[in-house]
Design an enzyme around this catalytic site. Structure first.
Site, PDB file in Angstrom:
ATOM      1  N   HIS A 230       0.899  -1.148   0.819  1.00  0.00           N
ATOM      2  CA  HIS A 230       0.282  -0.340  -0.201  1.00  0.00           C
ATOM      3  C   HIS A 230       1.035   1.253   0.308  1.00  0.00           C
ATOM      4  O   HIS A 230       1.882   1.281   0.622  1.00  0.00           O
ATOM      5  CB  HIS A 230      -0.758  -0.142   1.191  1.00  0.00           C
ATOM      6  CG  HIS A 230      -0.173  -0.189   2.630  1.00  0.00           C
ATOM      7  ND1 HIS A 230      -0.251   1.081   3.283  1.00  0.00           N
ATOM      8  CD2 HIS A 230       0.138  -0.991   3.411  1.00  0.00           C
ATOM      9  CE1 HIS A 230       0.380   0.604   4.182  1.00  0.00           C
ATOM     10  NE2 HIS A 230       0.513  -0.181   4.145  1.00  0.00           N
TER      11      HIS A 230
ATOM     12  N   GLU B  24      -1.840  -7.513   7.168  1.00  0.00           N
ATOM     13  CA  GLU B  24      -0.478  -7.282   7.355  1.00  0.00           C
ATOM     14  C   GLU B  24      -0.903  -8.382   8.836  1.00  0.00           C
ATOM     15  O   GLU B  24      -2.180  -8.912   9.574  1.00  0.00           O
ATOM     16  CB  GLU B  24      -1.028  -6.017   8.432  1.00  0.00           C
ATOM     17  CG  GLU B  24       1.021  -5.616   8.765  1.00  0.00           C
ATOM     18  CD  GLU B  24       2.270  -5.660   8.142  1.00  0.00           C
ATOM     19  OE1 GLU B  24       2.136  -6.724   7.815  1.00  0.00           O
ATOM     20  OE2 GLU B  24       2.773  -4.462   7.669  1.00  0.00           O
TER      21      GLU B  24
END
Length: 314
Positions: free
Chosen positions: A53, A165
Site C-alpha cells: 500500500h 498485515e
C-alpha cells in the site's frame, strides 16, 4: 511439494550436467549458470504483481515515534496526501508499461489503506453521473478528498483476509466492519470474508513471524488454485516480507533479495509462482498435440538409437 516463486525475468532452462557434457563439446559453457536455470510448463506458472500500500498516516507517525503504532488514533489508518500521489504515479506506470492489460483479478487486504491503493492503481477512471455500475470507491472515502472511482474497464476486486498485515496489538492493522467497507467500496467483493466484525485482531496478542509465514504459504496455495493466470495483490510490508521469505533459498542472493526484501510504500514487484508439485489441474491452453492429420514421424535420433541397439552402424 510447495510451489516456487521466482522473479519473472529469471526463468530459464533446466539441464542435466552429465548429459550436457556427453552431448556437447563446448568446453567454455558455464555449468554453474546452466544449473541455476529452470524450465517449466507455461500452464503451471502464474504471474503475480505484488504491491505494498501507499503511505498511510500510521507510517508517518510511526516513523516519528514507534510507540504511535499502539495508538487507537491510527485505527485502520488511511492514505496521506503523499500516499495518494504515490498511487497516481504507480497507476501511470502500470498503464504505460501495459502491466494493467494482462491483470485478470485484483486481490486486496480488507483495510482502508490497501483498498484505497488498489482501486486507485488498478481501478477505472473517475466515476461520473449516469453510470449504473456501482463505483469501486465512493467519493471522499477516508476524508481523502478524492472523487469516486469507476468499476468499469478494470478487473474484478476481491477482499481477502489471508493477506492482511501482522494481526493484533497495533490498532492501525485492525479493520472496520464489512458493512462499513461495503458503503465505502461498493464494487469490491467481500463475500469471502465470513465475519462482519474483525475477529482476527486481538488487542493483547501479536501474530508471530512464523504464523505470518504459514498464513502466507496458505495464501499462495489458494492463489495457485484460482483459474486466473495474472493477478495483482495489494497487501502490506510485513505480510509480503514474511510470506515471501520461504522462497528463493536455492537462488543467487541477488535474486533472493529481489523476492523478499522489505517493500517501499506503493512498490510493485512482478513475480511468477510455479506449481512443481501438481497442486494445480489446469490443462494447457497454448499447447498443440500435433499429428493432425496423423503421419509417420519417427525422429532421426530415435532411429539411430534403434539401429545402434540392433548392432548396426549409425
Amino acid at each position: 511439494m510447495l510451489h516456487e516463486v521466482f522473479v519473472k525475468y529469471h526463468i530459464g532452462f533446466v539441464v542435466d550436467q552429465d548429459k550436457l557434457w556427453n552431448r556437447m563439446s563446448d568446453s567454455h559453457l558455464d555449468m554453474d549458470a546452466a544449473a541455476s536455470q529452470g524450465l517449466y510448463p507455461l500452464h503451471r506458472c502464474k504471474t503475480l504483481h505484488l504491491v505494498r500500500h501507499a503511505q498511510g498516516f500510521h507510517n508517518v507517525e510511526g516513523d516519528k515515534n514507534p510507540d504511535a503504532y499502539l495508538s487507537y488514533d491510527l485505527f485502520d489508518a488511511n492514505l496521506t496526501p503523499l500516499g495518494w500521489s504515490q498511487v497516481d504515479n504507480l497507476r501511470k506506470h502500470v498503464k504505460t508499461s501495459d502491466v494493467s492489460k494482462g491483470i485478470e483479478l485484483v486481490i486486496v487486504s480488507p483495510l482502508l489503506r490497501t483498498m484505497q491503493t488498489a482501486v486507485g492503481v488498478f481501478g477505472g477512471e473517475a466515476y461520473t453521473d449516469g453510470i449504473t455500475a456501482p463505483p469501486l470507491m465512493n467519493d471522499n472515502v477516508g476524508d481523502s478528498g478524492r472523487p469516486a472511482i469507476s468499476s468499469l474497464n478494470c478487473p474484478p476486486f476481491i477482499a481477502v483476509e489471508q493477506c492482511r498485515e501482522h494481526l493484533g496489538v497495533h490498532p492501525c492493522d485492525k479493520r472496520r466492519s464489512i458493512t462499513e467497507y461495503r458503503n465505502m467500496f461498493p464494487a469490491i467483493d467481500f463475500s469471502l470474508i465470513e465475519s462482519d466484525e474483525d475477529i482476527l485482531w486481538k488487542p493483547d496478542i501479536r501474530e508471530t513471524n512464523e504464523e505470518v509465514v504459514a498464513r502466507g504459504l496458505k495464501f499462495f496455495e489458494w492463489l495457485w488454485k484460482r483459474k486466473e493466470k495474472e493477478i495483482a495483490v495489494v497487501s502490506h510490508s510485513g505480510f509480503l516480507f514474511h510470506a515471501l521469505s520461504s522462497f528463493g533459498n536455492d537462488c543467487h542472493p541477488t535474486i533472493k533479495s529481489e523476492i523478499c526484501t522489505h517493500y517501499a510504500n506503493c512498490e510493485l514487484r512482478s513475480v511468477v509462482i510455479i506449481d512443481r508439485g501438481m497442486i494445480g489441474s489446469d490443462n494447457p491452453t497454448t499447447n498443440y498435440p500435433g499429428k493432425i492429420p496423423a503421419g509417420l514421424d519417427l525422429p532421426s535420433d530415435i532411429a539411430d538409437e534403434k539401429l545402434s541397439g540392433n548392432g548396426e552402424a549409425n
